[in-house]
Design a protein around this motif. Structure first.
Motif, short mmCIF file in Angstrom:
data_model
loop_
_atom_site.label_atom_id
_atom_site.label_comp_id
_atom_site.label_asym_id
_atom_site.label_seq_id
_atom_site.Cartn_x
_atom_site.Cartn_y
_atom_site.Cartn_z
N LEU A 17 1.42 -0.96 -0.05
CA LEU A 17 0.26 0.00 0.30
C LEU A 17 0.86 1.01 -0.23
N VAL A 18 0.96 1.89 -1.26
CA VAL A 18 1.30 3.29 -0.81
C VAL A 18 0.39 4.19 -1.59
N SER A 19 0.88 5.47 -0.97
CA SER A 19 0.17 6.58 -1.18
C SER A 19 1.15 8.02 -1.74
N VAL A 20 0.27 7.56 -3.32
CA VAL A 20 1.49 8.34 -4.12
C VAL A 20 1.76 10.07 -3.98
N ALA A 21 2.72 10.42 -3.54
CA ALA A 21 3.04 11.57 -2.61
C ALA A 21 1.53 12.47 -2.53
N GLY A 22 1.47 11.79 -1.99
CA GLY A 22 -0.23 12.36 -0.82
C GLY A 22 -0.85 12.55 -1.98
N ARG A 23 -1.43 12.76 -2.69
CA ARG A 23 -1.77 11.95 -4.01
C ARG A 23 -3.51 11.65 -4.38
N PHE A 24 -3.07 10.43 -4.20
CA PHE A 24 -3.97 9.04 -4.19
C PHE A 24 -3.37 8.17 -3.29
N LEU A 25 -4.46 6.67 -3.17
CA LEU A 25 -3.60 5.73 -2.92
C LEU A 25 -3.93 4.57 -3.98
N VAL A 26 -2.80 3.58 -3.58
CA VAL A 26 -2.11 2.21 -4.36
C VAL A 26 -2.25 1.54 -3.84
N SER A 27 -3.00 0.29 -4.31
CA SER A 27 -2.38 -1.01 -3.15
C SER A 27 -1.89 -2.12 -4.51
#
Lengths: 828, 462
Positions: B40-50
């Motif tokens: 799980l990562v947050s892409v520079a606080g722009r959105f979430l990707v998992s």
């Protein structure tokens, strides 16, 4: 007014109204009066600015003196009334005075007043632009005043709409003014810049005509540098008026195409045909339509030799390159899509042309043409470097796919670049790259930076035989000699005993600005990647270079900085700046973690201490900061995680770089670079690594790290003496080979440092540190030993020690490289 | 202080929980996510990707925008992806496949820029170094490798060097479970945890092992104290071990060398750890579906979030289904989109403008030598605009006054203009005076003549 109606102090509100009244009365011309001396106006302006005469802002909440406020208000009223009167005068000088003072009013007056009356002022000003006034002064002042009015207006977010509709009225007259050939155009261009940056959508309707006007002016070859900059800014702001992503890309594409078309013609015969074709294919991929021509000028218009004299080509190219770099710098409200590759190709294309004709071809250009091109090339190179800087700055992490391209370009260009201005820019570019791309880049360009910087900083090398005695760097660097310590010794002697050096430094062909840039690049290199594992080769070289340069720079005393500062507004960097830059770089060299303690710490501290005494200068400020920072280095607050003991592949005094460098960094053996430490077992023996994994783990568990040391030792052998067999490199270095006095000198020095560390000096720690010392010295010795192929005798001692310590698990854990330790008895 | 949110996901389909760290209020729950560890990562606080565990045949990577609970973009990479990482600019997403391949996508276009064989077995964790120029990967084969992004993209240099990685550490005997990197560019340390019950500290500068710490339990998660004097290792026995980094090791406790204490509440195994920005609150995701926030100064739990999903089977009965282990926790700055709508702050309203998520990640690369790799530059909010408005009137006025004083074409032209007008006016004046004189003259003559005549008349009459 009563003669004795005194005010309280200079802060009194009553003063403002009175002062303003008397200014109006005495200094501002009216209907009948002439404008006597224009200098009076600048007095008026300075009085207004200092006393904030028309701000109508109260310092304290003095509500009681309503009367005073009223008085002030009416004074400002009459001030504005007078200005408007002047502005409508048909005497040009009065009109000019009125308009200019109105501009000051726009900046200084209160918000309420401004919002209430700006449209009246605007109409008044507009009447001088449409139809244009006779006097240039009036027109220029009018442009500037309107620009200030719009600037102020843009500060009120809810006035956007009004501002836009007002600005829209301006566009036509401004564009018309721009086409004129006189000085009016400059004011008009500035005004257009303001309109585009604050109320961009007002130009939307006239987008194409604005583009055409800007481009025509830009390519006319009749603009001075300042004007060109403004025009470039206008052109780059223009896409903002449509405010979408596509118009920016389209503009960029148009500019790129125009430049490349012009380059095709200009560089014919200077570059290979393939370059031309490749560039064009990258811009207009086969099967795609080219974008509409820039500014409505068709390709024929741009490069038509009949209509446009050929000598205008090169300046046009420069102007368009400037536009390119400006477009990268300007901020946009929407996401933009930067064609990195095309920009890099363009910059590369320009940078790789140096005006030389290929030998094989029959020259197809006249000497005159060549001269014409060469005259303009430095400027174009400079703009191309700006483009590269812009790309690096904007793209940041997205540059990784292109980083190799840029690096190749920069290293290639570094070799060719001779002009001081250009070298400064290359250094700045390198600095940017280091900062934005991090450690990864250092190993690619460190060598180039170091060799170029040392060439620029090598104060005497360039002078040739001019001063043979003062060659600091020559003695220390020219020929790799086996006796490193001695050379260091030499250096200190020459640098302290030779007084002619300061003068020779001043005569140095590399200008101070270039040397400052070189120092800054080195500083950044050390900051970003000083401790990187592969820095061994250049690190020691840089350390020596920096201590030498800063010692020399500061030897002749401290330069006074402010002496000429006020006589030359854009003065060149002074000697004081050079001193500062050298000290900054020196601090980075001391702080940047290396394999060993910073070798020149004492000299550096002494310099900083001396510099700190020059209170009131920038140097002193910096030196104080440096001493503060170094304090942590001298009195570490925590124990280091990194055992210095394992640093035996680094030469102790760091001067035998030639030897190290040649071996580790030669192209043929490049892969050594990437196989530092444990990865030696990586590429060649991927299987074996898997096999003994378990044993390694078990070994790890009880504290010693045989695999690591084994590999590292292998490495040392490979590095130091390629022909030697691995068998020779048994753990311990040879004690019998100890070169006489130097090792001991170091030992003493190091031990002293140990005793300086205040706390935590329990027994074990002391042992640790001594171990470190011994190992560090041992590393040095080992080099010598490796070369003289007899390094066996130390091994027994090493083993002994290992056994001696081996029964204590804890200790073993802390000294992973214990096998490298040389028994102290050997040294003493 | 800036607001922070805790984001957690688990290996069962409990979605992604999102809580306000200080108040404990839960924001949206992003639906249908079953992530592997480090997935799980947050892409520079722009959105979430998992990345997702479900599809075993081909991988699946899902993304959510902050203000919608539904999945917004689905991508299907060529194989199952376990760990994901994103650089701080949010320009690249890196994923590690079960085959040991590492994939690098460009976020803005979703293009697969690079794919390379990183490890012999499945990749388990991926981290960017502090300065974002290096990528560190750990795998089930126990190896930890350091990659330079520059090298990954530079084919010419790859051929010369023979291998892609900068370092390959293979001292771990069993799968690597977590990796963290410390502060600093080239001098950073890497700490890797493994199922072999050790954590190893590596030097990035030298590529050597600095310290090997043996724990009583398997370590699944580590978090590095921002000051780097200790690190926290979450064990399967439910304890969070505190291991010191830069003090002399003493083993006067029960845990082993270098371990100076534990945080423990008798809970189940720790699956994930993360530090809050203040550097003192440690967020731990546990096997029992709870997320606990520890205060590392007082060693107390200050907050507990329930990640377990509540499912309503009957109208009046709330059944708490125990969620799987919380194997991902992140602590990030509160994204602007999560500020409440009522907030009058500009930040919130700016983020309301819906920015569509970038396209899905490609399965196979579409990059060839001709494809243009553009850089996407997102606008920077320029907050300083009001303050650096420059006014130029005074400057230009002083210039013009200077010109007037010393005489220039513009000034002399203005002077001439003025003189011309002066002259004209004077001429008019002259004309006027002439006229007046004329009139006066006539008048006088008339008077005189008349007077004389009158006199004559008088004399005549008298």
């Amino acid at each position: 007014m009563a003669a004795f109606d005194h005010i309280q102090s200079m802060n009194d509100v009553a003063l403002k109204a009175r002062l303003l009244r008397s200014l109006i009365k005495e200094r501002i011309p009216d209907e009948k009066q002439q404008l006597r001396n224009p200098l009076e106006l600048s007095h008026v302006v300075s009085a207004i600015k200092t006393h904030q005469l028309i701000s109508e802002r109260l310092l304290q909440s003095d509500d009681d003196n309503k009367k005073l406020i009223e008085k002030w208000k009416s004074a400002v009223d009459s001030w504005i009334e007078r200005l408007l009167l002047l502005a409508s005068s048909n005497m040009p000088d009065k009109c000019w005075a009125g308009i200019s003072l109105l501009g000051v009013t726009c900046e200084e007056c209160s918000s309420e007043r401004f919002l209430a009356s700006y449209s009246v002022w605007f109409q008044k000003l507009l009447s001088h632009l449409q139809p244009p006034a006779e006097s240039h002064f009036v027109k220029a002042a009018c442009c500037v005043t309107i620009s200030d009015l719009l600037t102020r207006l843009s500060g009120y977010p809810n006035m956007k709409k009004d501002g836009t509709s007002h600005a829209a009225k301006l566009v036509q007259p401004v564009l018309k003014l721009m086409q004129e050939d006189s000085s009016d155009a400059e004011g008009a261009v500035s005004l257009l810049c303001t309109i585009l940056s604050f109320f961009p959508s007002s130009v939307q309707k006239n987008y194409d005509s604005a583009e055409a006007a800007i481009v025509t002016k830009l390519m006319s070859g009749k603009c001075n540098a300042n004007m060109l900059k403004k025009l470039a800014l206008c052109l780059s702001l223009l896409p903002k008026s449509r405010g979408d992503e596509d118009s920016w890309s389209l503009m960029m594409q148009k500019i790129l195409l125009a430049i490349n078309l012009l380059l095709n013609d200009s560089f014919q015969g200077l570059e290979e045909e393939t370059t031309t074709k490749e560039a064009m294919r990258a811009l207009v991929p086969p099967g795609k339509d080219p974008p509409p021509p820039l500014g409505g000028l068709t390709i024929l218009d741009i490069s038509n030799k009949a209509t446009r004299p050929e000598r205008l080509f090169m300046p046009s190219i420069s102007a368009l390159l400037l536009c390119c770099s400006t477009m990268l710098k300007t901020s946009y409200p929407v996401q933009i899509n930067v064609p990195v590759r095309s920009l890099l190709m363009l910059a590369g294309r320009v940078l790789m042309v140096d005006g030389s004709l290929p030998h094989t071809l029959y020259p197809i250009m006249t000497a005159m043409q060549q001269e014409c091109i060469c005259a303009e090339l430095p400027l174009q190179h400079s703009y191309s470097l700006d483009i590269l800087c812009g790309v690096v700055k904007e793209a940041r992490s997205q540059l990784f796919p292109h980083a190799a391209h840029i690096i190749r370009l920069v290293t290639e260009y570094f070799k060719r670049c001779a002009f001081p201005e250009l070298r400064i820019k290359v250094y700045a570019l390198v600095k940017l790259m280091l900062m934005s791309m991090g450690v990864g880049v250092t190993m690619y360009i460190a060598e180039d930076i170091v060799s170029n910087a040392s060439a620029d900083l090598d104060s005497v090398g360039d002078l040739g035989g001019e001063s043979s005695s003062g060659s600091v760097l020559k003695t220390s660097e020219a020929v790799p000699q086996p006796m490193q310590k001695k050379r260091k010794h030499d250096m200190t002697i020459t640098s302290s005993g030779n007084q002619s050096q300061t003068t020779s430094l001043h005569n140095n062909p590399a200008p101070i600005s270039v040397r400052i840039a070189a120092l800054e690049a080195l500083e950044t290199l050390l900051t970003v990647g000083g401790g990187a594992s592969r820095s061994g080769g250049w690190r020691s070289k840089v350390d020596v270079l920096l201590i030498t340069v800063s010692t020399d720079a500061c030897k002749g005393g401290w330069a006074k900085q402010e002496t000429y500062a006020y006589t030359l507004p854009d003065s060149k960097p002074s000697w004081a700046d050079f001193q500062l830059a050298s000290l900054r770089a020196l601090l980075a060299s001391l702080l940047s973690p290396g394999r060993i303690r910073p070798p020149y710490l004492a000299e550096g501290l002494e310099l900083f201490r001396r510099g700190m005494r020059e209170t009131g200068t920038k140097v002193a400020d910096f030196c104080a900061h440096a001493l503060l920072t170094l304090e942590v280095l001298i009195h570490p607050r925590t124990l280091p995680l990194i055992d210095i003991a394992s640093s035996f592949e680094y030469p102790v005094n760091g001067v035998n770089d030639g030897f190290m460098g040649n071996d580790t960094y030669s192209g043929a053996k490049k892969h050594h670079l990437y196989s530092g430490g444990t990865s030696r077992n990586g590429p060649e023996y991927p299987e074996s690594e898997e096999d003994d994994l378990y044993e390694k783990w078990v070994n790890d568990g009880d504290g010693s790290n045989p695999p690591v040391t084994e590999q590292e030792n292998n490495m040392v052998v490979e590095k130091t003496s390629p022909p030697a067999e691995p068998l020779v490199s048994i753990e311990g270095p040879s004690g019998s080979k100890a070169p006489e006095d130097k090792g001991k000198g170091i030992l003493v020095e190091e031990v002293d440092k140990v005793s300086e560390i205040p706390s935590q000096t329990d027994d074990r720690h002391a042992t640790d540190m001594e171990t470190e010392v011994a190992a560090a010295t041992g590393g040095d010795l080992e080099m010598a030993a490796g070369r003289s192929f007899a390094a066996v005798s130390g091994s027994e001692g090493g083993k002994e020690l290992m056994f001696a310590l081996g029964d204590d698990d804890k200790l073993m854990d802390e000294i992973p490289d214990i096998v490298d330790v040389e028994p102290d008895s050997d040294e003493e | 202080m800036e607001d922070e949110v805790v984001i957690a996901s688990s290996s069962t389909e409990a979605g992604i929980g999102c809580w306000h760290l200080r108040s404990g209020a839960e924001h949206l729950r992003y639906r249908s996510c079953a992530s592997p560890s480090h997935g799980l990562v947050s892409v520079a606080g722009r959105f979430l990707v998992s990345s997702q565990l479900r599809d075993s045949s081909s991988g699946s990577v899902l993304s959510w925008s902050w203000n919608k609970p539904q999945i917004e973009v689905k991508s299907f990479p060529a194989e199952a992806i376990n760990p994901l990482a994103c650089n701080s600019d949010g320009t690249y997403i890196v994923g590690g496949g079960v085959s040991g391949d590492i994939y690098l996508w460009e976020v803005a276009t979703g293009r697969l820029l690079k794919k390379w064989h990183g490890h012999y077995r499945a990749v388990t964790c991926l981290v960017f170094s502090n300065d974002q120029s290096l990528l560190i990967s750990g795998a089930e084969d126990g190896s930890v490798r350091v990659w330079s992004l520059l090298m990954i993209f530079d084919e010419e240099r790859q051929q010369r060097s023979g291998h892609l990685y900068e370092y390959s550490f293979s001292e771990h005997a069993l799968p690597v479970t977590d990796i963290v990197t410390g502060y600093g560019g080239c001098n950073a340390i890497i700490i890797s945890a493994s199922q072999d019950r050790t954590c190893k500290v590596w030097s990035l500068a030298r590529g050597t092992l600095l310290r090997n710490i043996v724990f009583p339990s398997m370590i699944d998660a580590i978090a590095l104290d921002p000051g780097e004097h200790v690190f926290y290792a979450g064990g399967r026995d439910g304890k969070i071990y505190i291991a010191e980094l830069n003090a002399q090791g003493t083993s006067n406790n029960n845990y082993g060398l270098h371990i100076i204490g534990t945080l423990s509440d008798q809970g189940k195994g720790i699956c994930s750890l993360a530090f809050a920005l203040d550097g003192s609150q440690l967020v731990a995701g546990s096997e029992d579906g709870m997320v606990r926030v520890w205060d590392t100064k007082t060693h107390n739990i200050i907050r507990v979030f329930k990640h377990a999903k509540s499912i309503c089977f009957f109208p009046n009965l709330l059944v708490l289904v125990s969620s799987g282990p919380v194997n991902n926790v992140l602590v990030i700055r509160q994204p602007p989109a999560l500020y409440p709508r009522t907030a009058a702050n500009n930040q919130g309203s700016m983020a309301r403008r819906h920015v569509p998520l970038p396209p899905p990640l490609e399965k196979y690369t579409s990059i060839d030598e001709h494809s243009e790799l553009n850089a996407f530059i997102t606008p920077q909010p320029n907050c300083d605009r009001l303050y650096d408005a420059t006014y130029t009137t005074v400057h230009s006025m002083n210039n013009q006054i200077n010109e007037l004083q010393h005489g220039s074409s513009g000034a002399s032209e203005m002077e001439m203009e003025r003189l011309k007008l002066d002259c004209k006016r004077s001429m008019q004046m002259v004309e006027q005076w002439k006229k007046m004189y004329e009139n006066l003259h006539q008048f006088c003559v008339g008077e005189l003549l008349n007077g004389e005549a009158d006199d004559a008349n008088l004399t005549l009459t008298s």
